[in-house]
Scaffold this motif. Structure first.
Motif, PDB file in Angstrom:
ATOM      1  N   GLN A  60       0.833  -1.207   0.000  1.00  0.00           N
ATOM      2  CA  GLN A  60       0.000   0.000   0.000  1.00  0.00           C
ATOM      3  C   GLN A  60       0.865   1.254   0.000  1.00  0.00           C
ATOM      4  O   GLN A  60       0.583   2.215  -0.722  1.00  0.00           O
ATOM      5  CB  GLN A  60      -0.949  -0.012   1.207  1.00  0.00           C
ATOM      6  N   ARG A  61       1.926   1.255   0.799  1.00  0.00           N
ATOM      7  CA  ARG A  61       2.815   2.419   0.830  1.00  0.00           C
ATOM      8  C   ARG A  61       3.501   2.604  -0.520  1.00  0.00           C
ATOM      9  O   ARG A  61       3.643   3.731  -1.001  1.00  0.00           O
ATOM     10  CB  ARG A  61       3.854   2.278   1.939  1.00  0.00           C
ATOM     11  N   ALA A  62       3.884   1.500  -1.169  1.00  0.00           N
ATOM     12  CA  ALA A  62       4.516   1.591  -2.487  1.00  0.00           C
ATOM     13  C   ALA A  62       3.562   2.200  -3.508  1.00  0.00           C
ATOM     14  O   ALA A  62       3.960   3.037  -4.331  1.00  0.00           O
ATOM     15  CB  ALA A  62       4.990   0.220  -2.941  1.00  0.00           C
ATOM     16  N   VAL A  63       2.295   1.809  -3.463  1.00  0.00           N
ATOM     17  CA  VAL A  63       1.287   2.361  -4.374  1.00  0.00           C
ATOM     18  C   VAL A  63       1.121   3.864  -4.121  1.00  0.00           C
ATOM     19  O   VAL A  63       1.103   4.663  -5.060  1.00  0.00           O
ATOM     20  CB  VAL A  63      -0.061   1.614  -4.231  1.00  0.00           C
ATOM     21  N   ILE A  64       1.015   4.243  -2.871  1.00  0.00           N
ATOM     22  CA  ILE A  64       0.842   5.656  -2.521  1.00  0.00           C
ATOM     23  C   ILE A  64       2.049   6.476  -2.978  1.00  0.00           C
ATOM     24  O   ILE A  64       1.898   7.549  -3.579  1.00  0.00           O
ATOM     25  CB  ILE A  64       0.602   5.816  -1.000  1.00  0.00           C
ATOM     26  N   ARG A  65       3.244   5.963  -2.731  1.00  0.00           N
ATOM     27  CA  ARG A  65       4.465   6.680  -3.139  1.00  0.00           C
ATOM     28  C   ARG A  65       4.546   6.803  -4.664  1.00  0.00           C
ATOM     29  O   ARG A  65       4.894   7.853  -5.191  1.00  0.00           O
ATOM     30  CB  ARG A  65       5.710   5.940  -2.632  1.00  0.00           C
ATOM     31  N   ASP A  66       4.252   5.713  -5.361  1.00  0.00           N
ATOM     32  CA  ASP A  66       4.321   5.718  -6.817  1.00  0.00           C
ATOM     33  C   ASP A  66       3.317   6.707  -7.392  1.00  0.00           C
ATOM     34  O   ASP A  66       3.632   7.474  -8.306  1.00  0.00           O
ATOM     35  CB  ASP A  66       4.078   4.309  -7.369  1.00  0.00           C
ATOM     36  N   ASN A  67       2.099   6.704  -6.855  1.00  0.00           N
ATOM     37  CA  ASN A  67       1.080   7.649  -7.328  1.00  0.00           C
ATOM     38  C   ASN A  67       1.512   9.088  -7.078  1.00  0.00           C
ATOM     39  O   ASN A  67       1.356   9.944  -7.953  1.00  0.00           O
ATOM     40  CB  ASN A  67      -0.269   7.368  -6.672  1.00  0.00           C
ATOM     41  N   ALA A  68       2.033   9.374  -5.912  1.00  0.00           N
ATOM     42  CA  ALA A  68       2.469  10.738  -5.590  1.00  0.00           C
ATOM     43  C   ALA A  68       3.598  11.180  -6.520  1.00  0.00           C
ATOM     44  O   ALA A  68       3.602  12.316  -7.025  1.00  0.00           O
ATOM     45  CB  ALA A  68       2.911  10.821  -4.130  1.00  0.00           C
ATOM     46  N   PHE A  69       4.530  10.290  -6.780  1.00  0.00           N
ATOM     47  CA  PHE A  69       5.654  10.586  -7.675  1.00  0.00           C
ATOM     48  C   PHE A  69       5.147  10.886  -9.084  1.00  0.00           C
ATOM     49  O   PHE A  69       5.545  11.867  -9.708  1.00  0.00           O
ATOM     50  CB  PHE A  69       6.629   9.403  -7.670  1.00  0.00           C
ATOM     51  N   ASN A  70       4.246  10.045  -9.578  1.00  0.00           N
ATOM     52  CA  ASN A  70       3.705  10.224 -10.928  1.00  0.00           C
ATOM     53  C   ASN A  70       2.808  11.456 -11.031  1.00  0.00           C
ATOM     54  O   ASN A  70       2.819  12.157 -12.043  1.00  0.00           O
ATOM     55  CB  ASN A  70       2.959   8.973 -11.385  1.00  0.00           C
ATOM     56  N   GLU A  71       2.023  11.732  -9.998  1.00  0.00           N
ATOM     57  CA  GLU A  71       1.160  12.917 -10.010  1.00  0.00           C
ATOM     58  C   GLU A  71       1.989  14.197  -9.993  1.00  0.00           C
ATOM     59  O   GLU A  71       1.656  15.167 -10.686  1.00  0.00           O
ATOM     60  CB  GLU A  71       0.174  12.863  -8.853  1.00  0.00           C
ATOM     61  N   ALA A  72       3.072  14.195  -9.237  1.00  0.00           N
ATOM     62  CA  ALA A  72       3.958  15.366  -9.228  1.00  0.00           C
ATOM     63  C   ALA A  72       4.592  15.569 -10.606  1.00  0.00           C
ATOM     64  O   ALA A  72       4.718  16.704 -11.077  1.00  0.00           O
ATOM     65  CB  ALA A  72       5.037  15.211  -8.158  1.00  0.00           C
ATOM     66  N   ALA A  73       4.956  14.466 -11.250  1.00  0.00           N
ATOM     67  CA  ALA A  73       5.548  14.562 -12.588  1.00  0.00           C
ATOM     68  C   ALA A  73       4.526  15.033 -13.622  1.00  0.00           C
ATOM     69  O   ALA A  73       4.898  15.604 -14.646  1.00  0.00           O
ATOM     70  CB  ALA A  73       6.130  13.213 -12.993  1.00  0.00           C
ATOM     71  N   ALA A  74       3.234  14.805 -13.372  1.00  0.00           N
ATOM     72  CA  ALA A  74       2.175  15.206 -14.307  1.00  0.00           C
ATOM     73  C   ALA A  74       1.779  16.671 -14.149  1.00  0.00           C
ATOM     74  O   ALA A  74       1.169  17.245 -15.066  1.00  0.00           O
ATOM     75  CB  ALA A  74       0.946  14.313 -14.114  1.00  0.00           C
ATOM     76  N   GLU A  75       2.114  17.290 -13.027  1.00  0.00           N
ATOM     77  CA  GLU A  75       1.699  18.679 -12.770  1.00  0.00           C
ATOM     78  C   GLU A  75       2.088  19.652 -13.885  1.00  0.00           C
ATOM     79  O   GLU A  75       1.262  20.475 -14.287  1.00  0.00           O
ATOM     80  CB  GLU A  75       2.220  19.158 -11.417  1.00  0.00           C
ATOM     81  N   PRO A  76       3.303  19.586 -14.432  1.00  0.00           N
ATOM     82  CA  PRO A  76       3.646  20.532 -15.509  1.00  0.00           C
ATOM     83  C   PRO A  76       2.795  20.354 -16.777  1.00  0.00           C
ATOM     84  O   PRO A  76       2.749  21.242 -17.616  1.00  0.00           O
ATOM     85  CB  PRO A  76       5.118  20.221 -15.810  1.00  0.00           C
ATOM     86  N   PHE A  77       2.138  19.215 -16.905  1.00  0.00           N
ATOM     87  CA  PHE A  77       1.340  18.926 -18.094  1.00  0.00           C
ATOM     88  C   PHE A  77      -0.163  19.100 -17.857  1.00  0.00           C
ATOM     89  O   PHE A  77      -0.972  18.755 -18.712  1.00  0.00           O
ATOM     90  CB  PHE A  77       1.606  17.485 -18.564  1.00  0.00           C
ATOM     91  N   ALA A  78      -0.530  19.632 -16.706  1.00  0.00           N
ATOM     92  CA  ALA A  78      -1.941  19.697 -16.305  1.00  0.00           C
ATOM     93  C   ALA A  78      -2.841  20.361 -17.335  1.00  0.00           C
ATOM     94  O   ALA A  78      -3.991  19.966 -17.497  1.00  0.00           O
ATOM     95  CB  ALA A  78      -2.069  20.402 -14.957  1.00  0.00           C
ATOM     96  N   ALA A  79      -2.334  21.341 -18.049  1.00  0.00           N
ATOM     97  CA  ALA A  79      -3.161  22.067 -19.020  1.00  0.00           C
ATOM     98  C   ALA A  79      -3.149  21.432 -20.410  1.00  0.00           C
ATOM     99  O   ALA A  79      -3.811  21.923 -21.310  1.00  0.00           O
ATOM    100  CB  ALA A  79      -2.688  23.514 -19.116  1.00  0.00           C
ATOM    101  N   SER A  80      -2.412  20.339 -20.576  1.00  0.00           N
ATOM    102  CA  SER A  80      -2.317  19.737 -21.909  1.00  0.00           C
ATOM    103  C   SER A  80      -3.087  18.418 -21.981  1.00  0.00           C
ATOM    104  O   SER A  80      -3.527  17.892 -20.961  1.00  0.00           O
ATOM    105  CB  SER A  80      -0.852  19.505 -22.273  1.00  0.00           C
ATOM    106  N   ASP A  81      -3.241  17.910 -23.184  1.00  0.00           N
ATOM    107  CA  ASP A  81      -3.880  16.609 -23.388  1.00  0.00           C
ATOM    108  C   ASP A  81      -3.007  15.516 -22.787  1.00  0.00           C
ATOM    109  O   ASP A  81      -1.784  15.616 -22.767  1.00  0.00           O
ATOM    110  CB  ASP A  81      -4.039  16.318 -24.892  1.00  0.00           C
ATOM    111  N   ASN A  82      -3.635  14.472 -22.312  1.00  0.00           N
ATOM    112  CA  ASN A  82      -2.944  13.272 -21.822  1.00  0.00           C
ATOM    113  C   ASN A  82      -1.928  13.571 -20.719  1.00  0.00           C
ATOM    114  O   ASN A  82      -0.827  13.022 -20.697  1.00  0.00           O
ATOM    115  CB  ASN A  82      -2.272  12.526 -22.984  1.00  0.00           C
ATOM    116  N   ALA A  83      -2.323  14.432 -19.798  1.00  0.00           N
ATOM    117  CA  ALA A  83      -1.420  14.853 -18.715  1.00  0.00           C
ATOM    118  C   ALA A  83      -0.943  13.669 -17.872  1.00  0.00           C
ATOM    119  O   ALA A  83       0.228  13.597 -17.496  1.00  0.00           O
ATOM    120  CB  ALA A  83      -2.107  15.885 -17.830  1.00  0.00           C
ATOM    121  N   THR A  84      -1.837  12.742 -17.576  1.00  0.00           N
ATOM    122  CA  THR A  84      -1.454  11.587 -16.752  1.00  0.00           C
ATOM    123  C   THR A  84      -0.350  10.792 -17.429  1.00  0.00           C
ATOM    124  O   THR A  84       0.664  10.457 -16.803  1.00  0.00           O
ATOM    125  CB  THR A  84      -2.675  10.688 -16.483  1.00  0.00           C
ATOM    126  N   LEU A  85      -0.537  10.487 -18.696  1.00  0.00           N
ATOM    127  CA  LEU A  85       0.451   9.716 -19.439  1.00  0.00           C
ATOM    128  C   LEU A  85       1.753  10.483 -19.590  1.00  0.00           C
ATOM    129  O   LEU A  85       2.840   9.934 -19.368  1.00  0.00           O
ATOM    130  CB  LEU A  85      -0.103   9.318 -20.811  1.00  0.00           C
TER     131      LEU A  85
END
Length: 184
Positions: A60-85
């Motif tokens: 569970q901690r690994a999932v939470i950490r991975d999600n937080a890491f990926n969400e932080a990496a997606a922040e610069p793309f928030a206004a563009s298409d396919n931000a999550t990817l």
């Protein structure tokens, strides 16, 4: 009144990861974790009860950490298409540390043997895939790019193959291209 919590959960989980990296998840013991953390076995039992519960907490901690890491990496793309990817591709530009690989490999072995442990990963992957589908609309490229990205990461995490830095960068560029297009 019950006993006050004085043991940091991260301290126990960090110790559990160190033990798993050294001896594997199947040989993990609550006593070994306690010894690694420098606390009593009773403290580990009080907080987690069983080896299974401790491994579940690690996953569970690994999932939470991975999600937080990926969400932080997606922040610069928030206004563009396919931000999550785009965020996940950006996050993957940083290869996993060697210490992480040993823990991930051993946890994957535990996941393969236990459906209840896999359920946290399955739920998380379903949520990520749903978000990528939603952001991509009818375009197929982003889903294929996600599959390619996860394949690359899985091969590296399981230590099946390691690319040179230049090969890895070129593969990530190809995945970015795939994400922006709509194949076939």
């Amino acid at each position: 009144m019950g006993r006050k919590k004085s043991i940091d959960q991260n301290r126990i989980l960090n110790a559990a990861e160190a033990v798993v990296a050294r001896v594997g998840a199947t040989r993990l013991t609550l006593e070994g974790v306690a010894q690694e953390a420098g606390i009593s076995k009773g403290s580990v039992v009080y907080d987690y009860g069983t080896k299974q519960a401790l491994i579940e907490a690690m996953v569970q901690r690994a999932v939470i950490r991975d999600n937080a890491f990926n969400e932080a990496a997606a922040e610069p793309f928030a206004a563009s298409d396919n931000a999550t990817l785009k965020g996940r591709i950006s996050a993957a530009s940083q290869p996993f540390p060697d210490a992480f690989r040993a823990v991930a490999l051993n946890i994957c072995a535990a996941l393969a043997q236990d459906h209840s442990l896999r359920s946290a990963i399955q739920k998380n992957q379903t949520a990520v895939i749903d978000r990528i589908r939603e952001e991509a609309g009818t375009a197929r490229g982003p889903m294929l790019a996600y599959l390619a990205l996860e394949g690359l990461k899985l091969l590296e995490t399981l230590d099946y193959h390691q690319w040179s830095d230049s090969e890895r960068a070129a593969l990530l560029d190809d995945i970015r291209q795939l994400a922006s297009g709509s194949p076939g």
